[in-house]
Design a protein around this motif. Structure first.
Motif, PDB file in Angstrom:
ATOM      1  N   SER A 199      52.014  93.208 -40.172  1.00 12.81           N
ATOM      2  CA  SER A 199      52.370  91.762 -40.142  1.00 12.81           C
ATOM      3  C   SER A 199      52.374  91.257 -41.421  1.00 12.81           C
ATOM      4  N   ARG A 200      51.100  91.580 -42.207  1.00 16.94           N
ATOM      5  CA  ARG A 200      50.682  90.983 -43.521  1.00 16.94           C
ATOM      6  C   ARG A 200      51.893  91.587 -44.485  1.00 16.94           C
ATOM      7  N   ARG A 201      52.333  92.819 -44.307  1.00 21.32           N
ATOM      8  CA  ARG A 201      53.484  93.310 -45.008  1.00 21.32           C
ATOM      9  C   ARG A 201      54.787  92.777 -44.809  1.00 21.32           C
ATOM     10  N   GLU A 202      54.935  91.796 -44.028  1.00 23.69           N
ATOM     11  CA  GLU A 202      55.869  91.017 -43.498  1.00 23.69           C
ATOM     12  C   GLU A 202      56.782  91.559 -42.842  1.00 23.69           C
ATOM     13  N   TYR A 203      56.411  92.626 -41.953  1.00 26.00           N
ATOM     14  CA  TYR A 203      57.243  93.524 -41.019  1.00 26.00           C
ATOM     15  C   TYR A 203      57.282  92.353 -39.738  1.00 26.00           C
ATOM     16  N   ILE A 204      58.248  92.377 -38.975  1.00 25.48           N
ATOM     17  CA  ILE A 204      57.962  91.704 -37.626  1.00 25.48           C
ATOM     18  C   ILE A 204      57.724  92.728 -36.740  1.00 25.48           C
ATOM     19  N   VAL A 205      56.456  92.601 -36.090  1.00 20.65           N
ATOM     20  CA  VAL A 205      55.859  93.453 -35.352  1.00 20.65           C
ATOM     21  C   VAL A 205      55.872  93.000 -33.829  1.00 20.65           C
ATOM     22  N   GLN A 206      56.526  93.671 -32.930  1.00 21.50           N
ATOM     23  CA  GLN A 206      56.129  93.341 -31.433  1.00 21.50           C
ATOM     24  C   GLN A 206      55.212  94.202 -30.940  1.00 21.50           C
ATOM     25  N   PRO A 207      53.976  93.840 -30.408  1.00 20.31           N
ATOM     26  CA  PRO A 207      52.944  94.435 -29.712  1.00 20.31           C
ATOM     27  C   PRO A 207      53.062  94.696 -28.302  1.00 20.31           C
ATOM     28  N   TYR A 208      52.559  95.774 -28.065  1.00 13.60           N
ATOM     29  CA  TYR A 208      52.257  95.970 -26.292  1.00 13.60           C
ATOM     30  C   TYR A 208      50.981  96.580 -26.253  1.00 13.60           C
ATOM     31  N   LYS A 209      50.825  96.654 -24.771  1.00 11.36           N
ATOM     32  CA  LYS A 209      49.612  97.111 -24.394  1.00 11.36           C
ATOM     33  C   LYS A 209      50.024  98.063 -23.092  1.00 11.36           C
ATOM     34  N   VAL A 210      49.512  99.443 -23.106  1.00 12.40           N
ATOM     35  CA  VAL A 210      49.693 100.109 -21.669  1.00 12.40           C
ATOM     36  C   VAL A 210      48.866  99.618 -20.828  1.00 12.40           C
ATOM     37  N   GLY A 211      49.480  99.315 -19.497  1.00 14.86           N
ATOM     38  CA  GLY A 211      48.395  99.160 -18.442  1.00 14.86           C
ATOM     39  C   GLY A 211      48.492  97.621 -18.170  1.00 14.86           C
ATOM     40  N   LYS A 237      53.360 106.156 -44.462  1.00 12.12           N
ATOM     41  CA  LYS A 237      53.673 107.361 -43.385  1.00 12.12           C
ATOM     42  C   LYS A 237      53.742 106.938 -42.120  1.00 12.12           C
ATOM     43  N   ILE A 238      52.713 105.866 -41.529  1.00 13.34           N
ATOM     44  CA  ILE A 238      52.929 105.741 -40.199  1.00 13.34           C
ATOM     45  C   ILE A 238      54.267 104.962 -40.144  1.00 13.34           C
ATOM     46  N   TYR A 239      54.628 103.878 -40.833  1.00  8.79           N
ATOM     47  CA  TYR A 239      56.232 103.336 -40.497  1.00  8.79           C
ATOM     48  C   TYR A 239      57.144 104.467 -40.606  1.00  8.79           C
ATOM     49  N   MET A 294      70.123 102.567 -28.865  1.00 13.20           N
ATOM     50  CA  MET A 294      69.067 101.201 -29.616  1.00 13.20           C
ATOM     51  C   MET A 294      67.983 102.116 -30.269  1.00 13.20           C
ATOM     52  N   SER A 295      68.219 101.911 -31.582  1.00 14.06           N
ATOM     53  CA  SER A 295      67.126 102.630 -32.391  1.00 14.06           C
ATOM     54  C   SER A 295      66.163 101.680 -33.115  1.00 14.06           C
ATOM     55  N   GLN A 296      65.200 102.013 -32.851  1.00 13.04           N
ATOM     56  CA  GLN A 296      63.959 100.996 -33.201  1.00 13.04           C
ATOM     57  C   GLN A 296      62.800 101.546 -33.592  1.00 13.04           C
ATOM     58  N   PRO A 297      62.024 101.363 -34.811  1.00 13.46           N
ATOM     59  CA  PRO A 297      60.783 101.984 -35.149  1.00 13.46           C
ATOM     60  C   PRO A 297      59.850 101.602 -34.095  1.00 13.46           C
ATOM     61  N   ARG A 298      58.914 102.563 -33.666  1.00 14.16           N
ATOM     62  CA  ARG A 298      58.055 102.284 -32.663  1.00 14.16           C
ATOM     63  C   ARG A 298      56.984 103.195 -32.775  1.00 14.16           C
ATOM     64  N   ILE A 299      55.762 102.941 -32.533  1.00 17.21           N
ATOM     65  CA  ILE A 299      54.714 104.088 -32.368  1.00 17.21           C
ATOM     66  C   ILE A 299      53.671 103.729 -31.305  1.00 17.21           C
ATOM     67  N   MET A 300      52.854 104.780 -30.902  1.00 19.44           N
ATOM     68  CA  MET A 300      51.818 104.362 -29.901  1.00 19.44           C
ATOM     69  C   MET A 300      50.362 104.915 -30.396  1.00 19.44           C
ATOM     70  N   GLN A 356      64.336  91.764 -31.584  1.00 22.96           N
ATOM     71  CA  GLN A 356      63.979  91.382 -32.860  1.00 22.96           C
ATOM     72  C   GLN A 356      62.991  91.945 -33.599  1.00 22.96           C
ATOM     73  N   ALA A 357      62.356  93.128 -33.190  1.00 25.30           N
ATOM     74  CA  ALA A 357      61.142  93.569 -34.095  1.00 25.30           C
ATOM     75  C   ALA A 357      61.595  94.627 -35.028  1.00 25.30           C
ATOM     76  N   GLN A 358      60.936  94.781 -36.004  1.00 22.11           N
ATOM     77  CA  GLN A 358      61.190  95.801 -37.119  1.00 22.11           C
ATOM     78  C   GLN A 358      60.373  97.062 -36.857  1.00 22.11           C
ATOM     79  N   ILE A 359      59.323  96.607 -36.137  1.00 23.80           N
ATOM     80  CA  ILE A 359      58.374  97.950 -35.431  1.00 23.80           C
ATOM     81  C   ILE A 359      57.614  97.368 -34.273  1.00 23.80           C
ATOM     82  N   SER A 360      57.785  98.231 -33.257  1.00 25.33           N
ATOM     83  CA  SER A 360      56.822  97.931 -32.241  1.00 25.33           C
ATOM     84  C   SER A 360      55.729  99.050 -32.118  1.00 25.33           C
ATOM     85  N   ILE A 361      54.619  98.347 -32.084  1.00 25.74           N
ATOM     86  CA  ILE A 361      53.366  99.082 -31.843  1.00 25.74           C
ATOM     87  C   ILE A 361      52.574  98.903 -30.786  1.00 25.74           C
ATOM     88  N   ILE A 362      52.443 100.161 -30.026  1.00 24.45           N
ATOM     89  CA  ILE A 362      51.942 100.142 -28.449  1.00 24.45           C
ATOM     90  C   ILE A 362      50.642 100.422 -28.553  1.00 24.45           C
TER      91      ILE A 362
END
Length: 462
Positions: free
Chosen positions: A29-41, A221-223, A1-7, A81-87
């Protein structure tokens, strides 16, 4: 499962994690990436900001309440379905359960999900010491993949260079800085940040925040760093395994400005078993949705809408009839408050509620309960039998008075703020009400038991 993600993690609480993480989500999101957000805890408020920023419902990643295997499965299911997950992390990067060796920390979640980490440093009144701080976080846990730093609250360009250069000499990328701009700080209230349901100007604020992030951070660079995340092995589905017998029931879920604290995974897990979710508003609706066999009233801020809740007698009658007829009802924190005789607000004003639970709620100036707890079931209920154990989280400023009968209590609790073995919650027939926030993946039998109770009610009333 390959998917861009960053915390996005912080050195400590208060360094601007939520502001910067939410801004990054909005900017991507404004760059039209499909962003899936997450929160630890176990937080409910921060995910509300994420949801508005991305248009995607934010999910909680909790490695104290949920096993490693199930956490991977939940992430796998929600990020497809995400193009990047941001945690967004929680507290400081390594801060976790105080008796669990860091369980539930941002670092633990990052390692479980093989996610690169960007560290936020509050640069106020700091210069070369920023490099020492970065070095400590970089080397404290060699299994953690710390890939970059963002400097927050920087006073000038020269200040930025003064901190940036020594950090980059360590081989850690400095991905930008945010100048000190108090107008971009999110407002706060008694449970933390103001919930999105009460933030009318939030979209305008997020536009300003996204513009600032775009200007000051290196989004390309972040992506790129997110895209370098290790490939995750697919885990065999257990929680979301398709059942041969779909539930074929509908459950009414309270969702409006007063009640909006839910782990979205809980609702997904019900849907995966064939449950149809029908939302209703205790603030605005006159009756429960038709054709339901169960009720779920989550947490929120009923204390902010007491006049509206107390005046909506029609929905109160509908709820009272359903619960008196034995419809399985699970009420959590704010839901518990709503079902009591009355709620007394911070100004000592009293408002009548449903009166199903023989007790009253009084808001307090100080926090009454906070933290992770292990619950042992005291009374058989619609989720679990007596003696069963489940993990949960408490966080509330109110007290439930005039309800001390152990025979009616739902749980005895260990941990959190309070004596071990204390009674909590209320059980009567098919009603379970508690301050405890539960993640159903902590003990997935609660899903099957809740559905079974709803099916029995449906069969008995048909």
């Amino acid at each position: 499962m390959s998917q861009p993600r960053i915390m996005i993690a912080g050195t400590q609480s208060g360094v601007g994690k939520t502001t910067l993480a939410t801004g990054l989500m909005a900017a991507m999101s404004r760059r039209e990436y499909i962003v899936q957000p997450y929160k630890v805890g176990p937080d409910y408020i921060d995910p509300g900001f994420h949801t508005v920023a991305t248009g995607k419902i934010s999910r909680n990643l909790d490695s104290w309440m949920v096993s490693k295997k199930h956490l991977l499965e939940l992430f796998q299911h929600s990020s497809q379905q995400a193009q990047i997950s941001i945690i967004e992390g929680v507290m400081g990067l390594f801060d976790g359960h105080r008796q669990g060796g860091g369980r539930g920390s941002s670092a633990e979640v990052a390692k479980i999900l093989s996610t690169p980490v960007i560290l936020i440093i509050d640069a106020q009144q700091m210069a070369q010491s920023g490099a020492a701080l970065t070095y400590g976080f970089q080397n404290y846990d060699p299994d953690l993949n710390l890939v970059g730093v963002i400097l927050n609250r920087v006073s000038s360009k020269s200040h930025y260079r003064m901190i940036k250069e020594p950090i980059e000499e360590l081989g850690v990328a400095v991905l930008g800085h945010i100048p000190q701009q108090e107008e971009l700080e999110l407002p706060e209230r008694h449970l933390g940040l103001v919930p999105t349901a009460e933030s009318n100007s939030l979209v305008e604020y997020l536009d300003e925040l996204a513009a600032s992030i775009e200007e000051h951070l290196d989004l390309d660079k972040i992506y790129q760093l997110a895209a370098q995340a290790e490939e995750l092995d697919l885990v065999e589905e257990e929680l979301f395994a398709v059942s041969e017998n779909e539930a074929e029931i509908s459950i009414a879920v309270a969702r409006d400005k007063a009640f909006n604290f839910y782990y979205e995974d809980n609702l997904d897990l019900l849907r995966a078993r064939g449950v149809k979710i029908k939302y209703f508003s205790p603030l605005q609706d006159n009756s429960l949705p038709p054709g339901i066999s169960g009720i779920y009233i989550g947490g929120g801020f009923p204390e902010s809408f007491l006049k509206e809740l107390s005046e909506n007698k029609s929905i109160q009658r509908s709820l009272k009839v359903a619960i008196s007829q034995g419809m399985p009802t699970y009420a959590e924190c704010g839901g518990l408050m709503y079902l009591t005789k009355k709620i007394v607000n911070f100004d000592q004003e009293s408002y009548p509620m449903l009166g199903i639970i023989p007790g009253s709620i009084v808001m307090q100036d100080s926090l009454q309960a906070m933290g992770y707890v292990e619950a042992t079931v005291e009374t058989d209920n619609i989720l679990l039998p007596a003696g069963a154990k489940i993990r949960g989280h408490e966080f509330h400023y109110s007290r439930l008075l005039n309800l001390s009968n152990k025979l009616d209590s739902a749980y005895s609790l260990k941990g959190g703020k309070g004596e071990d073995g204390r009674w909590e919650g209320f059980v009567k027939d098919n009603l379970l009400a508690s301050y405890l926030h539960l993640h159903f993946a902590s003990n997935s039998t609660v899903i099957d038991n809740f559905i079974e109770a709803c099916q029995k009610f449906k069969q008995g009333s048909s």
